[in-house]
Design a protein around this motif. Structure first.
Motif, short mmCIF file in Angstrom:
data_model
loop_
_atom_site.label_atom_id
_atom_site.label_comp_id
_atom_site.label_asym_id
_atom_site.label_seq_id
_atom_site.Cartn_x
_atom_site.Cartn_y
_atom_site.Cartn_z
N ASP A 73 103.44 100.43 31.80
CA ASP A 73 103.54 99.60 31.90
C ASP A 73 101.82 98.87 31.02
N PRO A 74 102.61 97.40 30.71
CA PRO A 74 101.34 96.69 29.34
C PRO A 74 100.12 96.59 30.15
N ILE A 75 99.29 97.60 28.70
CA ILE A 75 98.53 97.07 28.86
C ILE A 75 97.32 95.65 28.67
N PHE A 76 96.56 95.79 28.55
CA PHE A 76 95.40 94.63 28.06
C PHE A 76 93.76 95.18 27.68
N TYR A 77 93.40 94.49 26.60
CA TYR A 77 91.43 94.39 26.75
C TYR A 77 91.74 93.15 26.40
N THR A 178 83.84 86.82 27.74
CA THR A 178 83.18 85.54 27.67
C THR A 178 84.49 84.89 28.72
N GLU A 179 84.85 83.65 28.72
CA GLU A 179 85.35 83.08 29.63
C GLU A 179 86.60 82.71 28.53
N THR A 180 85.95 81.99 27.49
CA THR A 180 86.88 82.12 26.63
C THR A 180 87.64 83.30 25.87
N SER A 181 87.63 84.63 25.66
CA SER A 181 88.42 85.24 25.90
C SER A 181 89.01 85.92 26.81
N VAL A 182 88.92 85.10 28.21
CA VAL A 182 89.41 86.13 29.39
C VAL A 182 90.71 85.30 28.68
N ASP A 183 90.29 83.64 29.00
CA ASP A 183 91.30 83.01 28.83
C ASP A 183 92.97 82.88 28.05
N SER A 184 92.39 84.12 27.18
CA SER A 184 92.78 84.10 25.84
C SER A 184 93.81 85.59 26.18
N GLU A 188 97.75 86.18 26.97
CA GLU A 188 99.07 86.50 26.22
C GLU A 188 99.34 87.55 27.82
N ILE A 189 98.98 87.89 28.54
CA ILE A 189 99.39 88.66 29.27
C ILE A 189 100.70 87.55 30.15
N ARG A 190 100.18 86.04 30.28
CA ARG A 190 101.35 85.57 30.70
C ARG A 190 102.65 85.90 29.67
N ARG A 191 102.90 85.51 28.01
CA ARG A 191 103.65 85.70 28.09
C ARG A 191 105.09 87.29 27.82
N MET A 192 103.53 87.69 27.82
CA MET A 192 104.13 89.55 28.50
C MET A 192 105.00 89.19 29.32
#
Length: 431
Positions: A73-77, A178-184, A188-192
């Motif tokens: 499955d798709p993996i993000f970090y 940070t909250e900003t990096s999590v939001d970013s 990307e997860i939603r787009r995927m």
């Protein structure tokens, strides 16, 4: 759509990320502490089939998961952005009056750190940084060495080793997402998710060739009426299968059927295009009775063409084989086999090689796929025959064709265990 997100990383990072994820009503996170491959085997494998997306709390966890290689499955970090490191540098400077060059770092690359310094106008050089090591004890030793030798007065770490460093007398600060990096990353997860939903809605065409004469009973002869009766029974079972994939079926000749469905249903029923779908068969008929090609496309016309390409490949692999041709013209198969190949029909390089030989584009693509899978260019005729599911004689013909045209040469000879002539080992020159 609700997203079930597997959250991987150290517990302290997981707690931080979960706090930021609370504001997203469409995301449910499943926290799984993960520091080693053993953790993955013990805690991730049992839950893998229920989770649709995976998020690692940092690049180090991501590297561990990628090397493990058991998640399809798709993996993000979550990367350590400039704001995460800058706030720590400001804190160290204010509280301890420590210069940037007097700090040892890990979990962030030299280039990323250099960019932070440039953006903030700090004109100092970084000397002590370890961005690749993921072994925790080695990282502790790295920071302690810098401290003990007087190279560094403090440490910034992206790993759960802050307490151990402080016990050694080192002033250590933990770097968190940070909250900003999590939001970013959530964006990307939603787009995927949207892309995967679109892909699942793509048209899929499945062409099945059914040979009623392949009967498992020995010394059995059928009349034309009996064969027709068997085929009618199979057609009835095939209609039941068609309902499972919410498709429609069309008979296009004796023993040949086309099923129109969507990628999502066929993807599920074939376990992400790795196994044959289970179709109830007539008692006594062999597995080889059903040969299949699946095509994916942006239109019914494109999907049907791809299905025919897949079926042609299945025929080459032999009766009972299944192949899939995707919308990017890559073919995967044989489904259900431990060794599956993926190759593309589209390549200017392959077409250029084809001009030098009588080999087909499909054969050349399979050869390149085999090289990529084996991670080496040397191969014998017997090995090639096994990968391509052809006879050793056909494999020798292919290798000889390549050798004659300067696309392969003999690099060794293997002595057979029993009697027989030595087997040549060829190096393929298809680059």
């Amino acid at each position: 759509m609700s997203i079930l997100l597997g959250l991987l990383g150290p517990n302290d990072s997981i707690e931080v990320v979960q706090h930021y994820l609370k504001k997203y009503n469409d995301i449910t996170s499943i926290p799984i502490e993960c520091l080693t491959e053993e953790d993955l085997n013990q805690h991730v494998l049992p839950q893998k089939k229920d989770i649709t997306m995976w998020l690692c709390t940092g690049p180090i966890t991501y590297d561990i998961v990628q090397k493990w290689g058991k998640i399809s499955d798709p993996i993000f970090y979550i990367p350590f952005h400039g704001s995460a490191i800058y706030s720590l540098l400001l804190q160290l400077s204010h509280e301890l009056h420590v210069n940037v060059s007097e700090i040892s770092y890990d979990a962030i690359t030299y280039d990323a750190l250099e960019q932070v310094l440039q953006e903030t106008g700090i004109n100092e050089s970084i000397q002590y940084i370890e961005s690749e090591t993921i072994d925790l004890q080695q990282l502790i030793d790295f920071h302690y060495h810098c401290y003990e030798k007087g190279f560094a007065k403090a440490a910034i770490t992206g790993h759960p080793i802050q307490d151990q460093l402080q016990q050694l007398g080192i002033v250590a600060y933990r770097m968190f997402p940070t909250e900003t990096s999590v939001d970013s990353v959530v964006y990307e997860i939603r787009r995927m998710v949207e892309m995967l939903q679109f892909k699942k809605a793509q048209i899929a065409v499945q062409i099945i060739e059914y040979d009623a004469a392949l009967v498992g009973l020995p010394n059995t002869a059928f009349t034309t009426d009996k064969l027709h009766e068997i085929e009618m029974e199979f057609t009835k079972k095939l209609r039941t299968y068609t309902k499972k994939v919410q498709g429609s079926i069309l008979t296009i000749g004796p023993g040949r059927y086309v099923i129109f469905s969507t990628r999502g249903f066929l993807q599920d029923i074939t376990h992400n295009f790795t196994r044959k779908a289970e179709i109830d068969s007539v008692i006594g008929l062999k597995e080889e009775s059903k040969t299949c090609g699946i095509g994916i496309g942006h239109s019914a016309h494109e999907a049907e063409i791809n299905a025919w390409n897949a079926l042609l490949q299945s025929r080459e692999w032999g009766k009972g084989s299944w192949a899939v041709c995707f919308d990017d013209k890559t073919i995967t198969g044989p489904l259900g086999k431990e060794e599956q190949l993926t190759y593309s029909y589209i390549s200017d390089e392959i077409h250029a090689i084809k001009e030098k030989t009588s080999l087909s584009v499909a054969t050349l693509h399979k050869l390149k796929s085999i090289i990529k899978k084996r991670l080496k260019k040397e191969i014998s005729a017997n090995e090639l025959a096994q990968y391509m599911q052809i006879t050793p004689r056909s494999a020798r013909r292919i290798l000889n064709e390549l050798e004659v045209n300067g696309l392969a040469h003999v690099v060794a000879e293997e002595s057979p265990r029993a009697t027989g002539r030595p087997r040549k080992v060829y190096k393929l020159l298809l680059d």
